[in-house]
Scaffold this motif. Structure first.
Motif, PDB file in Angstrom:
ATOM      1  N   ARG A  26       9.769 -10.538  -6.435  1.00  0.00           N
ATOM      2  CA  ARG A  26      10.684  -9.687  -7.445  1.00  0.00           C
ATOM      3  C   ARG A  26       9.726  -9.063  -8.121  1.00  0.00           C
ATOM      4  N   ILE A  27       8.932  -9.409  -9.333  1.00  0.00           N
ATOM      5  CA  ILE A  27       7.964  -8.267  -9.700  1.00  0.00           C
ATOM      6  C   ILE A  27       7.035  -7.295  -8.721  1.00  0.00           C
ATOM      7  N   TYR A  28       6.619  -7.698  -7.530  1.00  0.00           N
ATOM      8  CA  TYR A  28       5.401  -7.255  -6.575  1.00  0.00           C
ATOM      9  C   TYR A  28       6.734  -6.050  -5.568  1.00  0.00           C
ATOM     10  N   GLY A  29       7.674  -6.296  -5.776  1.00  0.00           N
ATOM     11  CA  GLY A  29       8.795  -5.942  -4.913  1.00  0.00           C
ATOM     12  C   GLY A  29       9.463  -4.159  -5.979  1.00  0.00           C
ATOM     13  N   SER A  30       9.410  -4.476  -6.991  1.00  0.00           N
ATOM     14  CA  SER A  30       9.963  -3.764  -7.933  1.00  0.00           C
ATOM     15  C   SER A  30       9.138  -2.581  -8.471  1.00  0.00           C
ATOM     16  N   TYR A  31       7.687  -2.061  -7.361  1.00  0.00           N
ATOM     17  CA  TYR A  31       7.312  -1.515  -6.862  1.00  0.00           C
ATOM     18  C   TYR A  31       7.044  -0.147  -5.939  1.00  0.00           C
ATOM     19  N   PHE A  32       7.598  -1.318  -5.159  1.00  0.00           N
ATOM     20  CA  PHE A  32       8.440  -0.247  -4.250  1.00  0.00           C
ATOM     21  C   PHE A  32       9.486   0.410  -3.613  1.00  0.00           C
ATOM     22  N   GLN A  33       9.600   1.276  -3.457  1.00  0.00           N
ATOM     23  CA  GLN A  33      11.029   1.899  -2.948  1.00  0.00           C
ATOM     24  C   GLN A  33      11.605   1.868  -2.527  1.00  0.00           C
ATOM     25  N   SER A  34      10.894   2.203  -1.187  1.00  0.00           N
ATOM     26  CA  SER A  34      11.987   1.909  -0.061  1.00  0.00           C
ATOM     27  C   SER A  34      10.478   1.847   1.361  1.00  0.00           C
ATOM     28  N   GLU A  35      10.943   1.782   2.908  1.00  0.00           N
ATOM     29  CA  GLU A  35      10.027   1.526   3.729  1.00  0.00           C
ATOM     30  C   GLU A  35       8.541   0.389   3.189  1.00  0.00           C
ATOM     31  N   PHE A  36       9.216  -1.284   2.670  1.00  0.00           N
ATOM     32  CA  PHE A  36       7.870  -1.433   2.476  1.00  0.00           C
ATOM     33  C   PHE A  36       7.115  -1.582   2.933  1.00  0.00           C
ATOM     34  N   PRO A  37       5.810  -1.896   2.840  1.00  0.00           N
ATOM     35  CA  PRO A  37       4.766  -2.202   3.534  1.00  0.00           C
ATOM     36  C   PRO A  37       4.484  -3.770   4.313  1.00  0.00           C
ATOM     37  N   ALA A  38       4.195  -3.643   5.303  1.00  0.00           N
ATOM     38  CA  ALA A  38       3.510  -5.059   6.134  1.00  0.00           C
ATOM     39  C   ALA A  38       3.068  -5.663   4.933  1.00  0.00           C
ATOM     40  N   ARG A  39       3.327  -6.960   5.423  1.00  0.00           N
ATOM     41  CA  ARG A  39       2.590  -7.629   4.247  1.00  0.00           C
ATOM     42  C   ARG A  39       2.843  -9.728   5.248  1.00  0.00           C
ATOM     43  N   GLU A  40       1.356 -10.178   4.167  1.00  0.00           N
ATOM     44  CA  GLU A  40       1.785 -12.041   4.436  1.00  0.00           C
ATOM     45  C   GLU A  40       1.549 -12.548   3.210  1.00  0.00           C
ATOM     46  N   THR A  41       2.143 -13.457   2.704  1.00  0.00           N
ATOM     47  CA  THR A  41       1.641 -14.422   1.115  1.00  0.00           C
ATOM     48  C   THR A  41       1.983 -15.703   2.284  1.00  0.00           C
ATOM     49  N   VAL A  42       0.718 -16.101   1.417  1.00  0.00           N
ATOM     50  CA  VAL A  42      -0.046 -17.433   1.673  1.00  0.00           C
ATOM     51  C   VAL A  42      -0.465 -18.358   0.811  1.00  0.00           C
ATOM     52  N   ALA A  43      -0.002 -19.482   0.315  1.00  0.00           N
ATOM     53  CA  ALA A  43      -0.577 -20.364  -0.369  1.00  0.00           C
ATOM     54  C   ALA A  43      -2.234 -20.677   0.259  1.00  0.00           C
ATOM     55  N   VAL A  44      -3.105 -20.557  -0.690  1.00  0.00           N
ATOM     56  CA  VAL A  44      -4.708 -20.931  -0.827  1.00  0.00           C
ATOM     57  C   VAL A  44      -5.056 -22.127  -1.547  1.00  0.00           C
ATOM     58  N   LEU A  45      -6.162 -22.844  -1.302  1.00  0.00           N
ATOM     59  CA  LEU A  45      -6.136 -24.222  -1.699  1.00  0.00           C
ATOM     60  C   LEU A  45      -6.876 -23.639  -3.556  1.00  0.00           C
TER      61      LEU A  45
END
Length: 126
Positions: free
Chosen positions: A90-109
């Motif tokens: 939600r917070i990350y998304g508020s910094y982009f207006q359109s044409e969102f970048p490619a992304r991965e989200t992973v949980a790490v140790l």
């Protein structure tokens, strides 16, 4: 041509790396964690406060490099636990207006200084 980006408005590196590196039309921003650049200390609070600080650090590096969030083409988000995903998203998304970048989200140790979120990115500006 490669140039090292440095700004006092983002945290000092905690290891042998640069805050960001500009190579031609590309900008590579090192992983940012919730360090307040004014104190160089981790901020107190939960995942939302951490994410806001991370995004502010990224904003400072983009600005110092002559880039903006509109120029970001790829991000990597590392979480201590996937239960944080919706808050960070939600917070990350508020910094982009359109044409969102490619992304991965992973949980790490584990993450540096036992933080809950770290974000790195690549930007392009012709």
């Amino acid at each position: 041509m490669k140039s090292i980006i440095y700004t006092e408005n983002a945290p000092l590196p905690i290891g042998p790396y640069s805050q960001a590196v500009k190579a031609g039309c590309m900008l590579f921003v090192s992983g940012q964690i919730a360090i307040d650049p004014a104190t160089n200390q981790l901020i107190e609070g939960g995942i939302e406060d951490e994410t806001k600080q991370v995004m502010q650090n990224i904003a400072a590096l983009l600005k110092a490099s002559g880039f903006s969030f509109a120029d970001v083409v790829k991000t990597s988000i590392f979480l201590s636990d996937m239960k944080h995903f919706s808050h960070v998203n939600r917070i990350y998304g508020s910094y982009f207006q359109s044409e969102f970048p490619a992304r991965e989200t992973v949980a790490v140790l584990g993450l540096p200084k036992d933080v809950n979120v770290e974000i790195s990115l690549t930007a392009y500006k012709p």
